[in-house]
Design a protein around this motif. Sequence first.
Motif, PDB file in Angstrom:
ATOM      1  N   TRP B  37      -9.404   6.258  -0.762  1.00  0.00           N
ATOM      2  CA  TRP B  37      -8.625   5.052  -1.028  1.00  0.00           C
ATOM      3  C   TRP B  37      -7.349   5.388  -1.801  1.00  0.00           C
ATOM      4  O   TRP B  37      -6.256   4.909  -1.477  1.00  0.00           O
ATOM      5  CB  TRP B  37      -9.523   4.075  -1.813  1.00  0.00           C
ATOM      6  CG  TRP B  37      -8.835   2.877  -2.339  1.00  0.00           C
ATOM      7  CD1 TRP B  37      -8.456   1.767  -1.650  1.00  0.00           C
ATOM      8  CD2 TRP B  37      -8.425   2.658  -3.702  1.00  0.00           C
ATOM      9  NE1 TRP B  37      -7.850   0.866  -2.488  1.00  0.00           N
ATOM     10  CE2 TRP B  37      -7.814   1.392  -3.754  1.00  0.00           C
ATOM     11  CE3 TRP B  37      -8.535   3.399  -4.876  1.00  0.00           C
ATOM     12  CZ2 TRP B  37      -7.306   0.867  -4.931  1.00  0.00           C
ATOM     13  CZ3 TRP B  37      -8.026   2.881  -6.046  1.00  0.00           C
ATOM     14  CH2 TRP B  37      -7.414   1.630  -6.064  1.00  0.00           C
ATOM     15  N   ALA B  38      -7.504   6.241  -2.826  1.00  0.00           N
ATOM     16  CA  ALA B  38      -6.338   6.642  -3.625  1.00  0.00           C
ATOM     17  C   ALA B  38      -5.328   7.395  -2.759  1.00  0.00           C
ATOM     18  O   ALA B  38      -4.116   7.189  -2.864  1.00  0.00           O
ATOM     19  CB  ALA B  38      -6.786   7.521  -4.792  1.00  0.00           C
ATOM     20  N   GLN B  39      -5.841   8.242  -1.900  1.00  0.00           N
ATOM     21  CA  GLN B  39      -4.963   9.030  -1.025  1.00  0.00           C
ATOM     22  C   GLN B  39      -4.210   8.118  -0.051  1.00  0.00           C
ATOM     23  O   GLN B  39      -3.027   8.317   0.196  1.00  0.00           O
ATOM     24  CB  GLN B  39      -5.822  10.061  -0.267  1.00  0.00           C
ATOM     25  CG  GLN B  39      -5.032  11.110   0.476  1.00  0.00           C
ATOM     26  CD  GLN B  39      -4.359  12.109  -0.451  1.00  0.00           C
ATOM     27  OE1 GLN B  39      -4.701  12.208  -1.630  1.00  0.00           O
ATOM     28  NE2 GLN B  39      -3.387  12.831   0.062  1.00  0.00           N
ATOM     29  N   LEU B  40      -4.919   7.130   0.485  1.00  0.00           N
ATOM     30  CA  LEU B  40      -4.267   6.177   1.401  1.00  0.00           C
ATOM     31  C   LEU B  40      -3.121   5.465   0.696  1.00  0.00           C
ATOM     32  O   LEU B  40      -2.045   5.280   1.263  1.00  0.00           O
ATOM     33  CB  LEU B  40      -5.282   5.147   1.875  1.00  0.00           C
ATOM     34  CG  LEU B  40      -5.884   5.297   3.278  1.00  0.00           C
ATOM     35  CD1 LEU B  40      -6.809   4.141   3.575  1.00  0.00           C
ATOM     36  CD2 LEU B  40      -4.856   5.442   4.373  1.00  0.00           C
ATOM     37  N   ASN B  41      -3.370   5.073  -0.551  1.00  0.00           N
ATOM     38  CA  ASN B  41      -2.335   4.385  -1.322  1.00  0.00           C
ATOM     39  C   ASN B  41      -1.165   5.301  -1.627  1.00  0.00           C
ATOM     40  O   ASN B  41      -0.010   4.923  -1.526  1.00  0.00           O
ATOM     41  CB  ASN B  41      -2.925   3.860  -2.638  1.00  0.00           C
ATOM     42  CG  ASN B  41      -3.611   2.525  -2.422  1.00  0.00           C
ATOM     43  OD1 ASN B  41      -2.985   1.560  -2.032  1.00  0.00           O
ATOM     44  ND2 ASN B  41      -4.908   2.477  -2.640  1.00  0.00           N
ATOM     45  N   GLN B  42      -1.523   6.520  -1.991  1.00  0.00           N
ATOM     46  CA  GLN B  42      -0.494   7.473  -2.434  1.00  0.00           C
ATOM     47  C   GLN B  42       0.403   7.931  -1.283  1.00  0.00           C
ATOM     48  O   GLN B  42       1.582   8.199  -1.478  1.00  0.00           O
ATOM     49  CB  GLN B  42      -1.178   8.682  -3.068  1.00  0.00           C
ATOM     50  CG  GLN B  42      -0.304   9.405  -4.049  1.00  0.00           C
ATOM     51  CD  GLN B  42      -1.025  10.592  -4.657  1.00  0.00           C
ATOM     52  OE1 GLN B  42      -2.229  10.792  -4.456  1.00  0.00           O
ATOM     53  NE2 GLN B  42      -0.308  11.395  -5.389  1.00  0.00           N
ATOM     54  N   THR B  43      -0.181   8.046  -0.086  1.00  0.00           N
ATOM     55  CA  THR B  43       0.602   8.566   1.046  1.00  0.00           C
ATOM     56  C   THR B  43       1.207   7.463   1.886  1.00  0.00           C
ATOM     57  O   THR B  43       1.685   7.721   2.992  1.00  0.00           O
ATOM     58  CB  THR B  43      -0.283   9.452   1.946  1.00  0.00           C
ATOM     59  OG1 THR B  43      -1.394   8.657   2.405  1.00  0.00           O
ATOM     60  CG2 THR B  43      -0.787  10.673   1.240  1.00  0.00           C
ATOM     61  N   GLY B  44       1.169   6.256   1.385  1.00  0.00           N
ATOM     62  CA  GLY B  44       1.752   5.147   2.139  1.00  0.00           C
ATOM     63  C   GLY B  44       0.972   4.851   3.410  1.00  0.00           C
ATOM     64  O   GLY B  44       1.565   4.485   4.422  1.00  0.00           O
ATOM     65  N   GLY B  45      -0.333   5.055   3.368  1.00  0.00           N
ATOM     66  CA  GLY B  45      -1.189   4.709   4.519  1.00  0.00           C
ATOM     67  C   GLY B  45      -1.310   5.797   5.555  1.00  0.00           C
ATOM     68  O   GLY B  45      -1.631   5.525   6.710  1.00  0.00           O
ATOM     69  N   ASN B  46      -1.030   7.045   5.168  1.00  0.00           N
ATOM     70  CA  ASN B  46      -1.155   8.157   6.119  1.00  0.00           C
ATOM     71  C   ASN B  46      -2.639   8.412   6.415  1.00  0.00           C
ATOM     72  O   ASN B  46      -3.380   8.941   5.594  1.00  0.00           O
ATOM     73  CB  ASN B  46      -0.500   9.410   5.537  1.00  0.00           C
ATOM     74  CG  ASN B  46      -0.414  10.537   6.558  1.00  0.00           C
ATOM     75  OD1 ASN B  46      -1.266  10.664   7.436  1.00  0.00           O
ATOM     76  ND2 ASN B  46       0.614  11.342   6.436  1.00  0.00           N
ATOM     77  N   VAL B  47      -3.038   8.024   7.606  1.00  0.00           N
ATOM     78  CA  VAL B  47      -4.449   8.069   7.999  1.00  0.00           C
ATOM     79  C   VAL B  47      -4.975   9.509   8.037  1.00  0.00           C
ATOM     80  O   VAL B  47      -6.033   9.822   7.478  1.00  0.00           O
ATOM     81  CB  VAL B  47      -4.600   7.393   9.387  1.00  0.00           C
ATOM     82  CG1 VAL B  47      -5.959   7.667   9.975  1.00  0.00           C
ATOM     83  CG2 VAL B  47      -4.342   5.902   9.272  1.00  0.00           C
TER      84      VAL B  47
END
Lengths: 532, 263
Positions: B37-47
């Motif tokens: 979840w944190a990664q999704l937020n941090q990367t602007g939704g990079n799946v």
Amino acid sequence: MTVLGKPRQSGRGTRWWIALQVALSVGLAVVAVQLINYLVARPGIRVRFDTTAKETNSLDPAMTRVLEQLPEDENVTVDIFFRPVHPPLARLVSQVQDRTSQLLERMALVSAGRLRIRRNDMADFTAVQQRLLDLRLRGLENCVVVSKGEQREVVRLIDGLATFDPGNPNPDAYRPPAIRSFDAEINLLKGILSVTRGERPHVYFTTGHGEADPFEEGAETAGVLETALREDGFVIHTWNPAEDGDLPEDAFVVAVVGPIDPLGEATQNRLTRFLNDGGRLLVAPHADPRYLKSSGIAEWVKDWGLELTEGTVMEPFPDPSGSGALITGPRSVFFLVPPSDMNRQEILQPLLESGRSLVASRSHAIRVVRQPTVGTGLTMALFHSAKNLSWLDTVPLNYQNDAEVEPIRSYDLAAVSEFSVLDGEDVSEGTERQRSRLVVLGSADFLYSEILKTSGGGGSSLDFAKNAFNWLASREWRVNISPKDPDLRLLPAEAMPKVTRFVIWILPPVLLALGLLMAFLRSRGGPKSGTV
Amino acid sequence: MKGTWVIFRRECASLFWTPLGWLLLVAAVLLNGLLYWAQLNQTGGNVTASLSAAMGWGIVFWMVMIFLPPLLAMRLLAEESRTGTLEYLLTAPVSDAAVIVGKFLAATTFMAVLWSSVLLYGLQLQWLGSPPDWAALLCAYLGAILVSGLFVSLSLLASSLTQAPLLAAFLAIIGCTGWLLLPMLMQSALAQLRDILAQWVGGWDRAEAWIQSGIRSIDVAMHFQQSFLPGVLDSAELVFFLTWSGLFLFLTIRSLEARRWRV
């Protein structure tokens, strides 16, 4: 552990003996595992499948060819000098650094040890300075350095490994920063080619007959081509037969680009002799039918079984008003040649692999009327115009299709020939010399700065021109790669709360509930454990 | 084979019918989910980047790998040995190899269930209209199972060496951590000693390249992160995980056999 030998009588001795055997058997097992791993990692045995949708983990075939042909005795080293940068590019730079590192790892794998990757810890200031000193460089960061012996090439992160769009911070027209293109593969390839290039082939452009000058700037010159070839490791010269006499000894490729005046029998004979002796020749007549005739090129290329027609190949173009209709007019001389109209040949291979089209303009048609002597070579067309649309406009050009005399069909626009002239008259008795290579283009427009500078076809015209010269110089492996875009899959911001709900508030509690259910069932007499 | 299946079923049942198993599963899924979840937020939704973080780039993945297999394995052999049930098992009509392989497969299956949560994330993304690269994700999942298998086999070996479950877990954690960090430590030592060695050893560059290649050959994280994780199915990497897991299982079987003649 199994006791392999006869046990000793003394207690301590026996224990030591067993311990030794255990250690030995463990050691042998480890060695066996390492040996198996070493063997399966050998090229030829190892098999890799890239399962990603866009094959983002695969190297371009051109890169693979170059890495496989690197000299085994001298290693190429790639030094990485990466450090984080400040916002707003911090995240994008980090992405490029990661992708470059992964790319380099794949390159090292394919090179089978001939490419060495060296990561420099930028926190270790002394070590970095020492390494830069060894490379005879200073003050560098966020770049990779490709080196071999005394040769080195620096590829910078920004505008080297990738180009960035800085975005627009203005709230009214906000645009976030983005990676415009990831060019690491092509630029690393250029770096490797640069440090490993051996003898630089000399290319001579003929002059004195109104040809395109490689050392001049302008629409109908070969200035852009000269720059590109020079950067690709060629040494460019001009040769005026009338003033310079014989062709210099170091001539490897001769280019005749767009002559207006007659080449003259003497020059033609010299060039024919040069080609038949295993030389490499590129002939591109002027697009203007008058100059095709006056230069004598149409007659000359007949010697190699090729026929250049006087007219110009044309295709209708889409109606600028956007009606979707195809119309004809002066713009019919400009068109794209898609990969489907290209033949499989080394020069076109990179364009075919990357699915790029070639920009064509004002070209005569070429016809292969005769093959070289049986068994000595092959002449083939390179690419052609669209078979359902194009026509050959006869002189005088009117840019309209006269169906009665100008049939709609495909017309070949370039041809290549590779052959060897035999010393003896009989094929079976002849001694083969170095093979001659000839490229004949439908017109010099393919090489003019005006066309090579255009962005149409993604720079494919320049790639085609360079590949033609590289093929002539027997450097088929020095080819260009198109930048590979990342397979970017983004989740819309509005969908983020749903992810949060599922990942944090649904999945773990569901699992917890399942665990509690299991515990409850167990307490009610569920299976405590299986039985054997 | 039949014996392996019986042991596998028995161990699966005992893993999934105990609260400990589920607690571990919930904790791991929650931590990994937070990272994703944190990664999704941090990367602007990079799946792709976010799923990669959950499946092997993130610290949580490796923390789970260091702690969970030892905790699972400690009760597979050491605890059974302490309670005496292992002796019953070893006298049952199944071979030692069947016992070990069955237990190994059960623990690895548990880990596979744990990592399948990332596939659920993928399914949700598909449902939300941002489908992941499924082939690459499944390749990464296969890799995560193989890495889990390797750490489970190492933990089983540690568990076979002692009758104290906590000591077994401790040994296994040390082993897993060492296995994971050894290449990094060796690189660090090499960096420290490079200047001295270069002065004393002739042809140090060649020797260093050889040592570096040796270090890389045992780097588990690198083997996983450079092949399976980005979506590359590599025969050499497959063999790496299978052979090392096989070696540890072989040593565990030998260690179990040794109990017989020790007694």
